[in-house]
Scaffold this active site. Sequence first.
Site, mmCIF file in Angstrom:
data_model
loop_
_atom_site.group_PDB
_atom_site.id
_atom_site.type_symbol
_atom_site.label_atom_id
_atom_site.label_comp_id
_atom_site.label_asym_id
_atom_site.label_seq_id
_atom_site.Cartn_x
_atom_site.Cartn_y
_atom_site.Cartn_z
ATOM 1 N N HIS A 250 -6.090 1.962 -4.264
ATOM 2 C CA HIS A 250 -5.065 1.524 -3.319
ATOM 3 C C HIS A 250 -4.549 0.143 -3.707
ATOM 4 O O HIS A 250 -5.129 -0.525 -4.579
ATOM 5 C CB HIS A 250 -5.642 1.474 -1.900
ATOM 6 C CG HIS A 250 -6.717 0.430 -1.737
ATOM 7 N ND1 HIS A 250 -6.629 -0.632 -0.869
ATOM 8 C CD2 HIS A 250 -7.933 0.286 -2.354
ATOM 9 C CE1 HIS A 250 -7.722 -1.378 -0.951
ATOM 10 N NE2 HIS A 250 -8.528 -0.851 -1.839
ATOM 11 N N CYS B 99 0.819 -1.219 0.000
ATOM 12 C CA CYS B 99 0.000 0.000 0.000
ATOM 13 C C CYS B 99 0.853 1.270 0.000
ATOM 14 O O CYS B 99 0.604 2.202 -0.765
ATOM 15 C CB CYS B 99 -0.961 -0.003 1.179
ATOM 16 S SG CYS B 99 -0.196 -0.038 2.812
ATOM 17 N N HIS C 49 -2.719 1.518 6.626
ATOM 18 C CA HIS C 49 -3.103 1.318 5.228
ATOM 19 C C HIS C 49 -3.603 2.647 4.679
ATOM 20 O O HIS C 49 -4.089 3.497 5.433
ATOM 21 C CB HIS C 49 -4.198 0.256 5.097
ATOM 22 C CG HIS C 49 -4.480 -0.131 3.675
ATOM 23 N ND1 HIS C 49 -3.664 -0.980 2.960
ATOM 24 C CD2 HIS C 49 -5.459 0.259 2.810
ATOM 25 C CE1 HIS C 49 -4.138 -1.121 1.738
ATOM 26 N NE2 HIS C 49 -5.227 -0.372 1.617
#
Length: 623
Positions: free
Chosen positions: A595, A534, A583
Amino acid sequence: MQPSLVKKAITGSALVAGVMFVQPDGAEAAFGDQELKQGMNNQDVKELQDVLKAKGYFTYHTSTGYYGPITKDAVSQFQQAVGLKVTGVATTDTLQKLGGTSKSQSSPAPSSSTLQVGSRGQEVTDLQSKLKAAGYYSYNVDGIYGQITQKAVQDFQKEKGLSVTGKADSTTISALANASSSSSKSSSSSSDISIGMRGSAVTDLQSKLRAKGYYTYNVDGIFGQITKKAVQDFQKAKGLSQTGVADSKTLSALSESDDAAKPASGLTIGSRGSAVTNLQQLLKDRGYYSYNIDGIFGSITQKAVKEFQSIVGLQATGIADDKTIDALKSRSQQETSTVLKVGSTGSAVTDLQNKLKKAGTFHAEATGYFGPVTEKAVKDFQKAKKLQVTGTATKETMNALDGLTEKVESSPSTGEDYGDLLKKGSTGSLVKELQSKLQAIGLYSGPLDGDFGNGTDRAVRNFQSRNKLTVDGVVGPATWEKLKQSTGYEGNSNGDTGSGSSDFSVMDLIADASVYIGVPYVWGGNTPTQGFDCSGFLVYVFNKQGVSLPRTMAQMWNVTTAVSSPSVGDIVYFTTYKPGASHGGIYIGNNKFIHAGSSTGVTISDMTSSYWAPRYLGAKRAH
């Protein structure tokens, strides 16, 4: 120290490669005196994660000892599978079930013919191998039926018109066996190459797609989902039917030389390869394109094409057709040097300013420098004459100025726009626009009052420092142009920054990010060919726009600027496997963000979903 709760229920030894569990004896039948739940952080939680991991429910790459959302989800899935009340809390009943129903890692799958989350053994290994051969599973074949295997089964079931349960029942396994049998033959036995095939013909296909910039992964001779997507992208660029099947027309088009690589209709958004690389180089040589030459036709390339077309009198479609390419190749540097835009200087600019003054849109002394004041005057004139509003003195604009017989109607001058260099002490609408741009990127929080004071000066210097410009607080051509590139935002006069609407455009960033949809998730990955995690994805994409970010989500959280609600291009943060920012992705509007997900690769997700909504931490601005 309190005895381990899990050890009370489970006897035997835990190994790194797998865990052997036996039924607890009578003395150990009672499971501890407290339950495990979200927020705890101790050795008992770590052992719980080890057990869940061995059973295929805890899919994070390591046991951390922290009871977070991932552990809660794993416990919930186990509770559902064994018929307990689904709470996500590791109650004593749950711990007893974990101990009492455990099996050797090498034991076969459940006695029923259906494989599902929690199953493990040789039958799961065989299932994963078949799914991988058919192009639905691209991860390690480990014999553990987890969420990734479930997703692969669902994809296969959907493709084959089966009931999409995520469970590999006898019908699914039979259909998969037939698919594997049909795909095991060499792909060279058919003129069409499609998903599931493998062999030298697929290797050759991938090599050709890679050479033209459509396929960026390992050439492995297996036609999976990534190869199919590359074929579809190529077919789209060539104007072919986007079937994802490499038929004779597709293979013939792939065999064409690079000189014939552009489709007859022209290069446009989504095109890629050597033809786009050549286009970008031509645009860059003539001053229309100032970004990386990457062979990917995105919104930045389109904008450069439109500007060139407008200046040379072509229809500004943004599509690089034959006429546009020929015009780019034939125009000499001398011809293109007469293009007037921000940064231009000399007598031609002085002449332009005098014409704009006569037209009634330029209210300062002619300086021979094309800066933000001149740009605004050009825009005002273009708007009044219903021309394309670019702020660049296009051929169409110059012709309109030369043929002007009376002043145009435009917003009156405040008498305060002193010139094209804005600095401390300047006032007027251009300062207000400057403040609006600085506010849009999170560097200025003061009033949009058109007064270049200490707050505006600090914001300008901060921006200059971030972008490696001369830190003098003076908004000259370099600062103004970089500010435009950073925001893509034209400002306004009513104090509304427009940062939550399409007026605040960071579509170059979004366009770059969307190119990588489908790139697989790889822990520690930070390139398209390697894969992304991420934070690696965010670092890579923002870096293409000249914005440097630290490598971890926690570090990004600390250095980015908080905003009350996300705007397009902001980073949205979530807490997943540990407290704090763990994240993140790029907000693209309408509660969606792009993402690199651990089970999906680069994808677009909904922030309001049942998974992401409770994990949302907030939004911050990095650009």
